[in-house]
Design a protein around this motif. Structure first.
Motif, PDB file in Angstrom:
ATOM      1  N   LYS A  59     -43.162  74.247  -7.450  1.00 43.38           N
ATOM      2  CA  LYS A  59     -44.000  73.909  -6.003  1.00 43.38           C
ATOM      3  C   LYS A  59     -43.046  74.029  -5.108  1.00 43.38           C
ATOM      4  O   LYS A  59     -42.051  73.609  -5.235  1.00 43.38           O
ATOM      5  CB  LYS A  59     -43.725  72.211  -6.597  1.00 43.38           C
ATOM      6  CG  LYS A  59     -44.724  71.955  -7.574  1.00 43.38           C
ATOM      7  CD  LYS A  59     -46.689  72.211  -7.050  1.00 43.38           C
ATOM      8  CE  LYS A  59     -47.567  71.800  -8.335  1.00 43.38           C
ATOM      9  NZ  LYS A  59     -48.756  72.146  -8.754  1.00 43.38           N
ATOM     10  N   PHE A  60     -43.451  73.771  -4.050  1.00 47.53           N
ATOM     11  CA  PHE A  60     -42.187  74.092  -2.479  1.00 47.53           C
ATOM     12  C   PHE A  60     -41.477  73.555  -2.305  1.00 47.53           C
ATOM     13  O   PHE A  60     -40.111  74.202  -2.321  1.00 47.53           O
ATOM     14  CB  PHE A  60     -43.599  74.689  -1.836  1.00 47.53           C
ATOM     15  CG  PHE A  60     -42.733  74.574  -0.276  1.00 47.53           C
ATOM     16  CD1 PHE A  60     -42.321  76.177  -0.174  1.00 47.53           C
ATOM     17  CD2 PHE A  60     -42.865  73.689   0.304  1.00 47.53           C
ATOM     18  CE1 PHE A  60     -41.239  76.103   1.022  1.00 47.53           C
ATOM     19  CE2 PHE A  60     -42.027  73.782   2.082  1.00 47.53           C
ATOM     20  CZ  PHE A  60     -41.207  75.139   2.134  1.00 47.53           C
ATOM     21  N   ALA A  61     -41.892  72.227  -2.901  1.00 46.45           N
ATOM     22  CA  ALA A  61     -41.444  70.844  -2.663  1.00 46.45           C
ATOM     23  C   ALA A  61     -39.147  71.422  -3.386  1.00 46.45           C
ATOM     24  O   ALA A  61     -38.422  71.128  -1.837  1.00 46.45           O
ATOM     25  CB  ALA A  61     -41.555  69.762  -2.557  1.00 46.45           C
ATOM     26  N   GLU A  82     -37.479  74.571  -2.712  1.00 43.14           N
ATOM     27  CA  GLU A  82     -36.631  75.131  -0.984  1.00 43.14           C
ATOM     28  C   GLU A  82     -35.352  73.670  -1.832  1.00 43.14           C
ATOM     29  O   GLU A  82     -34.396  74.569  -1.220  1.00 43.14           O
ATOM     30  CB  GLU A  82     -37.802  73.955  -0.003  1.00 43.14           C
ATOM     31  CG  GLU A  82     -37.099  73.649   1.496  1.00 43.14           C
ATOM     32  CD  GLU A  82     -37.663  73.112   2.420  1.00 43.14           C
ATOM     33  OE1 GLU A  82     -37.783  73.426   3.404  1.00 43.14           O
ATOM     34  OE2 GLU A  82     -38.405  71.580   2.062  1.00 43.14           O
ATOM     35  N   THR A 122     -42.388  80.168   5.060  1.00 38.50           N
ATOM     36  CA  THR A 122     -43.019  80.426   4.751  1.00 38.50           C
ATOM     37  C   THR A 122     -44.398  80.480   4.531  1.00 38.50           C
ATOM     38  O   THR A 122     -44.290  80.671   6.394  1.00 38.50           O
ATOM     39  CB  THR A 122     -43.857  78.720   3.968  1.00 38.50           C
ATOM     40  OG1 THR A 122     -44.566  77.797   5.214  1.00 38.50           O
ATOM     41  CG2 THR A 122     -41.955  77.746   3.464  1.00 38.50           C
ATOM     42  N   ASP A 133     -48.660  69.644   5.065  1.00 38.90           N
ATOM     43  CA  ASP A 133     -48.778  69.013   3.979  1.00 38.90           C
ATOM     44  C   ASP A 133     -48.716  70.171   2.713  1.00 38.90           C
ATOM     45  O   ASP A 133     -49.705  70.442   2.226  1.00 38.90           O
ATOM     46  CB  ASP A 133     -49.134  68.107   3.764  1.00 38.90           C
ATOM     47  CG  ASP A 133     -48.479  67.426   2.176  1.00 38.90           C
ATOM     48  OD1 ASP A 133     -47.138  68.136   1.715  1.00 38.90           O
ATOM     49  OD2 ASP A 133     -48.663  66.459   1.775  1.00 38.90           O
ATOM     50  N   ARG A 134     -47.575  70.914   2.465  1.00 39.19           N
ATOM     51  CA  ARG A 134     -47.168  72.430   1.685  1.00 39.19           C
ATOM     52  C   ARG A 134     -46.416  71.869   0.278  1.00 39.19           C
ATOM     53  O   ARG A 134     -46.458  72.781  -0.272  1.00 39.19           O
ATOM     54  CB  ARG A 134     -46.719  72.810   2.474  1.00 39.19           C
ATOM     55  CG  ARG A 134     -45.661  73.367   2.841  1.00 39.19           C
ATOM     56  CD  ARG A 134     -45.768  74.315   3.984  1.00 39.19           C
ATOM     57  NE  ARG A 134     -46.162  74.347   4.823  1.00 39.19           N
ATOM     58  CZ  ARG A 134     -46.262  74.690   6.393  1.00 39.19           C
ATOM     59  NH1 ARG A 134     -45.046  75.726   6.195  1.00 39.19           N
ATOM     60  NH2 ARG A 134     -46.272  74.856   7.624  1.00 39.19           N
ATOM     61  N   SER A 135     -46.120  70.415   0.355  1.00 38.83           N
ATOM     62  CA  SER A 135     -44.737  70.569  -0.777  1.00 38.83           C
ATOM     63  C   SER A 135     -45.047  70.955  -2.286  1.00 38.83           C
ATOM     64  O   SER A 135     -44.895  70.866  -3.317  1.00 38.83           O
ATOM     65  CB  SER A 135     -44.590  69.134  -0.713  1.00 38.83           C
ATOM     66  OG  SER A 135     -45.756  67.908  -1.024  1.00 38.83           O
ATOM     67  N   GLN A 136     -46.713  70.601  -2.386  1.00 35.63           N
ATOM     68  CA  GLN A 136     -47.485  70.928  -3.766  1.00 35.63           C
ATOM     69  C   GLN A 136     -48.224  72.561  -3.847  1.00 35.63           C
ATOM     70  O   GLN A 136     -48.519  72.408  -5.138  1.00 35.63           O
ATOM     71  CB  GLN A 136     -48.010  69.681  -4.039  1.00 35.63           C
ATOM     72  CG  GLN A 136     -47.834  68.248  -4.299  1.00 35.63           C
ATOM     73  CD  GLN A 136     -46.186  68.090  -4.797  1.00 35.63           C
ATOM     74  OE1 GLN A 136     -46.246  68.665  -5.850  1.00 35.63           O
ATOM     75  NE2 GLN A 136     -45.312  67.928  -5.138  1.00 35.63           N
TER      76      GLN A 136
END
Length: 221
Positions: free
Chosen positions: A55-57, A60, A73, A85-88
């Protein structure tokens, strides 16, 4: 005579300085051995971690452990816009590649897709819509409501090509000329005078000539 010379020679030999010359050992000690280990700075150079599939979070956070530069990103599909919100979102591609040497100020780029979306074969591809058929709910056709003709009227009915039947008391007005014994009205005024308007398709007296807007209802205006 010879004995005296030999004694002097031996004395000089015994007095020879056997200590190493000044500076010789210093130079030797300054030369590193061939088996000396590599410097600590070379062995501690950071490398890019493998973050594809995370996942992006989480990705990172892993990248930030080795670099302090910006983690950029981008959407893996060219026709998809990133959300705030792109954390997932899932990581599909990474630059630099996993295991590549980086510096503390290196910049990393991660190509991501929304959760549940498959990764493309290559970054920048076009996301095509699903081919799954969609079933649209069909609107049922309205059921025509029959209109009862007024009773107790007599006369010719104002028709062309037929003679209006006469009705007795409490009878209904009907005319021939339309075929099949159905009612026939010369125009909408006649239909309205007979109390039959509006006339729906399938009801006695309906015909296309009276349905001007072709909506299946004659003499409705």
């Amino acid at each position: 005579m010879f004995g005296a010379v030999g004694a002097v020679a031996l004395l000089l030999t015994g007095c020879e300085d056997t200590a190493p010359k000044k500076g010789t050992d210093a130079k030797a000690s300054s030369v590193p051995s061939a088996s000396a280990p590599a410097s600590a700075s070379a062995s501690a150079q950071p490398v890019m971690p493998a973050v594809v599939g995370l996942k992006f979070a989480a990705a990172e956070a892993e990248v930030k452990k080795v670099v302090t530069g910006k983690v950029e990103t981008r959407a893996a599909y060219a026709n998809v816009t990133l959300t705030a919100d792109r954390s997932q979102w899932d990581v599909c591609f990474q630059t630099p590649a996993a295991g590549s040497a980086v510096t503390a100020t290196s910049t990393a780029e991660l190509s991501i897709v929304a959760a549940g979306t498959p990764c493309p074969d290559k970054a920048g591809a076009t996301l095509r819509p699903s081919k799954a058929p969609t079933t649209a709910a069909k609107t049922p056709a309205p059921t025509p409501t029959p209109t009862k003709p007024k009773t107790g009227s007599t006369g010719t009915g104002g028709t062309t090509g037929g003679t209006g039947g006469t009705g007795g008391t409490g009878g209904t007005t009907s005319t021939t000329g339309g075929g099949g014994g159905s009612a026939y009205y010369k125009n909408c005024d006649a239909a309205k005078a007979a109390g039959a308007a509006p006339i729906r398709r399938g009801q006695p007296g309906y015909r296309d000539a009276l349905d001007r807007d072709k909506d299946g209802i004659a003499c409705d205006k």
